[in-house]
Motif scaffolding. Structure first.
Motif, PDB file in Angstrom:
ATOM      1  N   ILE A   9       2.917   2.118-119.454  1.00 39.88           N
ATOM      2  CA  ILE A   9       3.458   1.932-120.800  1.00 39.88           C
ATOM      3  C   ILE A   9       4.376   3.110-121.074  1.00 39.88           C
ATOM      4  CG2 ILE A   9       2.932   1.947-123.269  1.00 39.88           C
ATOM      5  CD1 ILE A   9       0.343   0.470-122.673  1.00 39.88           C
ATOM      6  N   LEU A  10       5.607   2.837-121.440  1.00 38.16           N
ATOM      7  CA  LEU A  10       6.579   3.867-121.772  1.00 38.16           C
ATOM      8  C   LEU A  10       6.633   4.058-123.284  1.00 38.16           C
ATOM      9  CD1 LEU A  10       9.525   2.807-119.419  1.00 38.16           C
ATOM     10  CD2 LEU A  10       7.642   4.390-118.926  1.00 38.16           C
ATOM     11  N   GLY A  11       7.190   5.191-123.687  1.00 34.33           N
ATOM     12  CA  GLY A  11       7.343   5.431-125.119  1.00 34.33           C
ATOM     13  C   GLY A  11       8.472   4.642-125.731  1.00 34.33           C
ATOM     14  N   ARG A  12       9.391   4.162-124.891  1.00 36.15           N
ATOM     15  CA  ARG A  12      10.533   3.384-125.374  1.00 36.15           C
ATOM     16  C   ARG A  12      10.943   2.423-124.283  1.00 36.15           C
ATOM     17  NH1 ARG A  12      13.573   7.367-126.186  1.00 36.15           N
ATOM     18  NH2 ARG A  12      15.164   7.170-124.557  1.00 36.15           N
ATOM     19  N   GLY A  13      11.222   1.181-124.648  1.00 39.22           N
ATOM     20  CA  GLY A  13      11.594   0.175-123.668  1.00 39.22           C
ATOM     21  C   GLY A  13      10.391  -0.311-122.882  1.00 39.22           C
ATOM     22  N   THR A  14      10.657  -1.082-121.850  1.00 43.54           N
ATOM     23  CA  THR A  14       9.588  -1.581-120.988  1.00 43.54           C
ATOM     24  C   THR A  14       9.851  -1.147-119.556  1.00 43.54           C
ATOM     25  OG1 THR A  14      10.747  -3.692-120.699  1.00 43.54           O
ATOM     26  CG2 THR A  14       9.055  -3.577-122.428  1.00 43.54           C
ATOM     27  N   THR A  15       8.831  -1.211-118.738  1.00 46.58           N
ATOM     28  CA  THR A  15       8.928  -0.678-117.384  1.00 46.58           C
ATOM     29  C   THR A  15       9.223  -1.780-116.372  1.00 46.58           C
ATOM     30  OG1 THR A  15       7.849   0.835-115.848  1.00 46.58           O
ATOM     31  CG2 THR A  15       6.492  -0.911-116.771  1.00 46.58           C
ATOM     32  N   VAL A  16       9.662  -1.369-115.215  1.00 46.57           N
ATOM     33  CA  VAL A  16       9.951  -2.279-114.110  1.00 46.57           C
ATOM     34  C   VAL A  16       8.689  -2.471-113.273  1.00 46.57           C
ATOM     35  CG1 VAL A  16      11.258  -2.535-111.954  1.00 46.57           C
ATOM     36  CG2 VAL A  16      12.392  -1.671-114.009  1.00 46.57           C
ATOM     37  N   VAL A  17       8.414  -3.699-112.894  1.00 48.72           N
ATOM     38  CA  VAL A  17       7.374  -3.968-111.904  1.00 48.72           C
ATOM     39  C   VAL A  17       8.073  -3.899-110.543  1.00 48.72           C
ATOM     40  CG1 VAL A  17       5.704  -5.634-111.033  1.00 48.72           C
ATOM     41  CG2 VAL A  17       6.050  -5.384-113.493  1.00 48.72           C
ATOM     42  N   ALA A  18       7.761  -2.852-109.801  1.00 56.17           N
ATOM     43  CA  ALA A  18       8.573  -2.482-108.637  1.00 56.17           C
ATOM     44  C   ALA A  18       8.176  -3.284-107.398  1.00 56.17           C
ATOM     45  CB  ALA A  18       8.453  -0.989-108.371  1.00 56.17           C
ATOM     46  N   HIS A  19       8.476  -4.582-107.407  1.00 54.50           N
ATOM     47  CA  HIS A  19       8.190  -5.468-106.287  1.00 54.50           C
ATOM     48  C   HIS A  19       8.895  -4.976-105.017  1.00 54.50           C
ATOM     49  CE1 HIS A  19       7.235  -9.323-104.429  1.00 54.50           C
ATOM     50  NE2 HIS A  19       8.469  -9.350-103.954  1.00 54.50           N
ATOM     51  N   PRO A  20       8.248  -5.015-103.857  1.00 57.44           N
ATOM     52  CA  PRO A  20       6.957  -5.655-103.571  1.00 57.44           C
ATOM     53  C   PRO A  20       5.745  -4.748-103.724  1.00 57.44           C
ATOM     54  CG  PRO A  20       7.997  -5.023-101.531  1.00 57.44           C
ATOM     55  CD  PRO A  20       8.960  -4.650-102.616  1.00 57.44           C
ATOM     56  N   ASP A  21       5.965  -3.437-103.908  1.00 59.25           N
ATOM     57  CA  ASP A  21       4.823  -2.546-104.122  1.00 59.25           C
ATOM     58  C   ASP A  21       4.144  -2.877-105.441  1.00 59.25           C
ATOM     59  OD1 ASP A  21       3.124  -0.259-103.599  1.00 59.25           O
ATOM     60  OD2 ASP A  21       4.274   0.796-105.128  1.00 59.25           O
ATOM     61  N   GLY A  22       4.938  -3.130-106.462  1.00 59.34           N
ATOM     62  CA  GLY A  22       4.391  -3.567-107.735  1.00 59.34           C
ATOM     63  C   GLY A  22       4.022  -5.035-107.691  1.00 59.34           C
ATOM     64  N   HIS A  23       3.138  -5.436-108.621  1.00 56.02           N
ATOM     65  CA  HIS A  23       2.607  -6.795-108.600  1.00 56.02           C
ATOM     66  C   HIS A  23       2.410  -7.246-110.044  1.00 56.02           C
ATOM     67  CE1 HIS A  23      -0.409  -9.990-108.128  1.00 56.02           C
ATOM     68  NE2 HIS A  23       0.021 -10.102-106.882  1.00 56.02           N
ATOM     69  N   LEU A  24       3.061  -8.346-110.423  1.00 58.48           N
ATOM     70  CA  LEU A  24       3.034  -8.761-111.821  1.00 58.48           C
ATOM     71  C   LEU A  24       1.638  -9.160-112.282  1.00 58.48           C
ATOM     72  CD1 LEU A  24       4.525  -9.239-114.435  1.00 58.48           C
ATOM     73  CD2 LEU A  24       5.134 -11.526-113.613  1.00 58.48           C
ATOM     74  N   TRP A  59      14.322  -6.295-109.516  1.00 57.76           N
ATOM     75  CA  TRP A  59      13.003  -5.998-108.960  1.00 57.76           C
ATOM     76  C   TRP A  59      11.911  -6.694-109.759  1.00 57.76           C
ATOM     77  CZ3 TRP A  59      12.047  -3.992-104.349  1.00 57.76           C
ATOM     78  CH2 TRP A  59      13.106  -3.350-103.700  1.00 57.76           C
ATOM     79  N   SER A  60      12.024  -6.663-111.091  1.00 55.33           N
ATOM     80  CA  SER A  60      11.032  -7.353-111.913  1.00 55.33           C
ATOM     81  C   SER A  60      11.099  -8.862-111.696  1.00 55.33           C
ATOM     82  CB  SER A  60      11.247  -7.026-113.393  1.00 55.33           C
ATOM     83  OG  SER A  60      10.737  -5.742-113.703  1.00 55.33           O
ATOM     84  N   VAL A  61      12.305  -9.398-111.529  1.00 53.83           N
ATOM     85  CA  VAL A  61      12.436 -10.835-111.286  1.00 53.83           C
ATOM     86  C   VAL A  61      11.787 -11.222-109.961  1.00 53.83           C
ATOM     87  CG1 VAL A  61      14.102 -12.663-110.733  1.00 53.83           C
ATOM     88  CG2 VAL A  61      14.423 -11.243-112.764  1.00 53.83           C
ATOM     89  N   ARG A  62      11.952 -10.404-108.942  1.00 52.87           N
ATOM     90  CA  ARG A  62      11.295 -10.713-107.671  1.00 52.87           C
ATOM     91  C   ARG A  62       9.773 -10.761-107.860  1.00 52.87           C
ATOM     92  NH1 ARG A  62      15.232 -10.707-103.990  1.00 52.87           N
ATOM     93  NH2 ARG A  62      17.007  -9.297-104.277  1.00 52.87           N
ATOM     94  N   ALA A  63       9.254  -9.857-108.685  1.00 55.86           N
ATOM     95  CA  ALA A  63       7.820  -9.877-108.974  1.00 55.86           C
ATOM     96  C   ALA A  63       7.440 -11.135-109.755  1.00 55.86           C
ATOM     97  CB  ALA A  63       7.431  -8.628-109.758  1.00 55.86           C
ATOM     98  N   GLN A  64       8.301 -11.560-110.661  1.00 58.17           N
ATOM     99  CA  GLN A  64       8.031 -12.773-111.443  1.00 58.17           C
ATOM    100  C   GLN A  64       8.049 -14.013-110.553  1.00 58.17           C
ATOM    101  OE1 GLN A  64      11.256 -12.016-114.093  1.00 58.17           O
ATOM    102  NE2 GLN A  64       9.966 -11.151-115.707  1.00 58.17           N
ATOM    103  N   LEU A  65       9.033 -14.089-109.671  1.00 55.96           N
ATOM    104  CA  LEU A  65       9.102 -15.237-108.764  1.00 55.96           C
ATOM    105  C   LEU A  65       7.880 -15.284-107.848  1.00 55.96           C
ATOM    106  CD1 LEU A  65      12.904 -15.140-107.806  1.00 55.96           C
ATOM    107  CD2 LEU A  65      11.766 -16.778-109.337  1.00 55.96           C
ATOM    108  N   ALA A  66       7.474 -14.127-107.334  1.00 55.95           N
ATOM    109  CA  ALA A  66       6.280 -14.086-106.488  1.00 55.95           C
ATOM    110  C   ALA A  66       5.045 -14.520-107.272  1.00 55.95           C
ATOM    111  CB  ALA A  66       6.091 -12.685-105.922  1.00 55.95           C
ATOM    112  N   HIS A  67       4.958 -14.094-108.533  1.00 57.82           N
ATOM    113  CA  HIS A  67       3.821 -14.458-109.382  1.00 57.82           C
ATOM    114  C   HIS A  67       3.764 -15.968-109.598  1.00 57.82           C
ATOM    115  CE1 HIS A  67       0.749 -13.795-112.444  1.00 57.82           C
ATOM    116  NE2 HIS A  67       1.433 -14.572-113.259  1.00 57.82           N
TER     117      HIS A  67
END
Length: 277
Positions: A157-172, A251-259
């Motif tokens: 959680i960031l103080g401003r904005g939203t964060t990237v789900v860093a696919h493929p290491d990240g996972h939605l 990168w977030s979209v790749r995580a979304q597609l994988a999800h």
């Protein structure tokens, strides 16, 4: 990072507890906001402190951290270089204070962190909260002193904005579960890895969940229309985002597609690894 969400994810904290000090690294940018937040936690004057996220290998920033010694331990929220690059040098400046992370690659002079690692130090209660999703090794720290508590959220959680789900290491899927876990921390301030402190970790997690689910619905809709490559999905769903940040949105979209179980038709395309958040 993401969408039109450029403001805070909730009410800002009026102030942080007196036993918390923020040292902000001089590495501002689109992905690091005002710079990486290094948090120094000390229960009382003269007691050993706990440092969370050394930040980049900036000698002046690391010297400022060391000036807050003595330090019992340095803790890492996740392994991206804007949080860890200065770890080895800080370990030297602090006369061998252990640097502890989930990933052994970012641990210096100690064993890696696990959920069972005892972390209480000099009047502070500390508990590791596993929150994978932004990266596989992402964690938060619930810290208490007296009747006050804070959650150090790293980039989950960031103080401003939203964060990237860093696919493929990240996972939605993991990230959504982590936000659901953090939504239970009602009324507890969130001290993020970037941006200002937030008044309510639980409320911020709810905001993030709503945003992520809305984006996922948008992606699901364009996939139903036959769009299945990450760059094309970004152009459709993230059209409101500055184009200079589309590489990160991808990168977030790749995580979304994988999800969603959708094969990215251009899975080998896109920018290099996510280096800054």
């Amino acid at each position: 990072m993401g969408g039109r969400v450029t403001g805070a994810a909730g009410a800002l904290a009026d102030e942080v507890p007196g036993w918390v000090t923020l040292l902000r690294a001089p590495n501002p940018g689109p992905m690091t906001l005002d710079g990486t937040n290094t948090w120094v936690l000390r229960a009382a004057p003269g007691e050993p402190a706990v440092v969370v996220d050394p930040g980049p290998a900036d000698e002046a920033h690391l010297a400022a951290i060391a000036a807050h010694g003595p330090v019992a331990a340095v803790l890492i929220t996740h392994g991206h270089p804007d949080h860890t690059e200065g770890s080895a040098r800080l370990h030297e400046l602090l006369d061998g204070a252990p640097v502890r992370a989930v990933d052994p690659a970012h641990t210096v002079g100690a064993e890696p962190l696990t959920a069972d690692t005892p972390l209480d130090a000099a009047g502070l209660s500390l508990r590791l909260v596993p929150t994978p999703g932004h990266t596989a090794d992402s964690v938060c720290f619930l810290v208490g002193h007296g009747d006050e508590r804070v959650v150090l959220t790293g980039d989950t959680i960031l103080g401003r904005g939203t964060t990237v789900v860093a696919h493929p290491d990240g996972h939605l899927g993991d990230y959504l579960a982590s936000l659901e876990l953090l939504s239970a921390y009602r009324g507890i301030p969130a001290l993020p890895g970037h941006g200002p402190a937030l008044a309510d970790c639980g409320a911020a997690a709810d905001f993030y969940l709503a945003h992520r689910r809305a984006r996922l619905d948008q992606v699901r809709q364009v996939v139903a229309e036959g769009v299945t490559s990450a760059p094309e999905v970004v152009a459709r769903v993230y059209a409101d985002v500055d184009r200079s940040l589309w590489w990160a949105a991808e990168w977030s979209v790749r995580a979304q597609l994988a999800h969603l179980g959708v094969e990215d038709r251009e899975s080998g395309a896109g920018a290099g690894g996510l280096e800054q958040t």
